[in-house]
Design a protein around this motif. Structure first.
Motif, PDB file in Angstrom:
ATOM      1  N   ASN A 114      31.105  40.968 -84.186  1.00 49.20           N
ATOM      2  CA  ASN A 114      30.030  41.023 -83.084  1.00 49.20           C
ATOM      3  C   ASN A 114      29.398  39.546 -83.065  1.00 49.20           C
ATOM      4  O   ASN A 114      28.469  39.502 -82.604  1.00 49.20           O
ATOM      5  CB  ASN A 114      29.068  42.050 -83.394  1.00 49.20           C
ATOM      6  N   GLU A 130      33.280  48.347 -93.443  1.00 50.11           N
ATOM      7  CA  GLU A 130      33.017  48.671 -92.109  1.00 50.11           C
ATOM      8  C   GLU A 130      31.719  47.972 -91.309  1.00 50.11           C
ATOM      9  O   GLU A 130      32.014  47.610 -90.399  1.00 50.11           O
ATOM     10  CB  GLU A 130      32.965  50.063 -91.733  1.00 50.11           C
ATOM     11  N   GLN A 137      32.082  45.114 -88.599  1.00 52.24           N
ATOM     12  CA  GLN A 137      31.192  45.213 -87.275  1.00 52.24           C
ATOM     13  C   GLN A 137      30.656  43.716 -87.336  1.00 52.24           C
ATOM     14  O   GLN A 137      30.264  43.249 -86.008  1.00 52.24           O
ATOM     15  CB  GLN A 137      30.321  46.381 -87.316  1.00 52.24           C
TER      16      GLN A 137
END
Length: 340
Positions: free
Chosen positions: A27, A19, A23
């Motif tokens: 991003n 996870e 991210q």
């Protein structure tokens, strides 16, 4: 501690959280093109023909066998292959040069292995590779045959008429009706279905729109209660992030300069593909491992999915995905759901 034990320990360590990786990737503006929707893909039939030809050329180019290392970790990853009984039948789908077949044959002298590939040239290399290994009674236990299971399906002799009738009654009659020419490798009686199917780095090479058909074909030749062992690329593996925007041929689907392709699986995609084909999930999870390239010293983040805590050694520089699946409960009288 031996080198093998050390490598096995590293192989199963969780060096980073998936996870967190997700991210970071999502991003990063420079990687945004990996997340963009993709227009409708080209026609399925043309797509499949081009993919098969590209992989045939790839295996001819790497026919020496040095490109592929023997997957010695398989029996540690899939201990069921070690403990199976005498006469156990295994189908290796997309066998390549035999790097998966050989450790299976070497690790359990009771196994009978049927191995298919879409390239006759590749099968010749596999037969040479296995024959040179001096594995006990290999000539009686190794049965390679040419088959593009996605477009023509598996040959009829892999299962029996009774099994075909049962699938038809259940609305699962997916076995191909293609009339194949028999050779000395395939001139055998009805196998009656197989106990195990290994689908190792094969499904990701298949165009996404043909994956459901490919998985249903696997389902159709697996015995009730049989086990499918799946291993492939995971989403956001380092090899996915190395592809350039122009190499995208679909969403999470990429094509290399030689025409071979690769799809990177999320857990949800794998789960949906197999469950829709009639399988029951036993266990599936991401496993994230950092590895160091011995040549340049760079750290590489690889994404795998592990089904159990079995040990294994590092054999490739790619992200991997592994899953175990049973046939549905109505075919073998028990309900199997397990995360152990």
């Amino acid at each position: 501690m031996s080198v093998l034990v050390t490598e096995a320990s590293e192989y199963h360590s969780k060096d980073f959280n998936w996870e967190t990786l997700r991210q970071e990737i999502e991003n990063d503006p420079s990687l945004n093109y990996h997340l963009l929707p993709f227009p409708s893909p080209q026609q399925e039939e043309q797509h499949s023909r081009d993919s098969i030809k590209a992989w045939q050329n790839f295996h001819i180019q790497h026919s020496s066998g040095k490109f592929f290392k023997e997957r010695r970790y398989l029996l540690k990853e899939f201990p069921e292959l070690v403990s199976c009984e005498d006469g156990c039948k295994v189908l290796e789908v997309g066998c390549g040069n035999g790097s998966t077949a050989l450790p299976i044959l070497r690790g359990n002298e009771k196994i009978i292995l049927y191995a298919c590939d879409c390239s006759n040239e590749t099968l010749e290399r596999a037969k040479e590779f296995v024959a040179a290994s001096n594995v006990v009674s290999v000539e009686h236990r190794f049965h390679p045959f040419c088959c593009d299971f996605v477009t023509t399906g598996f040959p009829k002799w892999l299962t029996c008429d009774y099994c075909r009738e049962m699938f038809a009654l259940k609305g699962q009659n997916y076995l191909s009706d293609v009339r194949e020419k028999r050779t000395h490798e395939t001139d055998i009686c009805c196998v009656g279905g197989v106990d195990f199917i290994t689908l190792i780095f094969t499904l990701s090479a298949v165009p996404l729109q043909t994956m459901p058909t490919a998985i249903r074909e696997c389902f159709s030749v697996l015995k009730p209660g049989g086990l499918l062992l799946f291993r492939d690329y995971g989403l956001y593996d380092m090899t996915m992030l190395r592809f350039e925007p122009e190499q995208r041929v679909g969403f999470r689907e990429y094509m290399r300069s030689d025409g071979t392709r690769s799809y990177f699986f999320s857990l949800d995609v794998v789960r949906n593909l197999f469950i829709c084909a009639g399988f029951i999930e036993l266990e599936i999870e991401y496993c994230c491992v950092k590895s160091v390239n011995r040549q340049n010293g760079k750290s590489m983040r690889r994404v795998w999915v592990h089904a159990d805590p079995a040990n294994g050694d590092i054999q490739s520089d790619r992200g991997e995905l592994k899953m175990k699946l049973f046939e549905p409960s109505q075919y073998h009288g028990t309900h199997t759901t397990s995360n152990s």
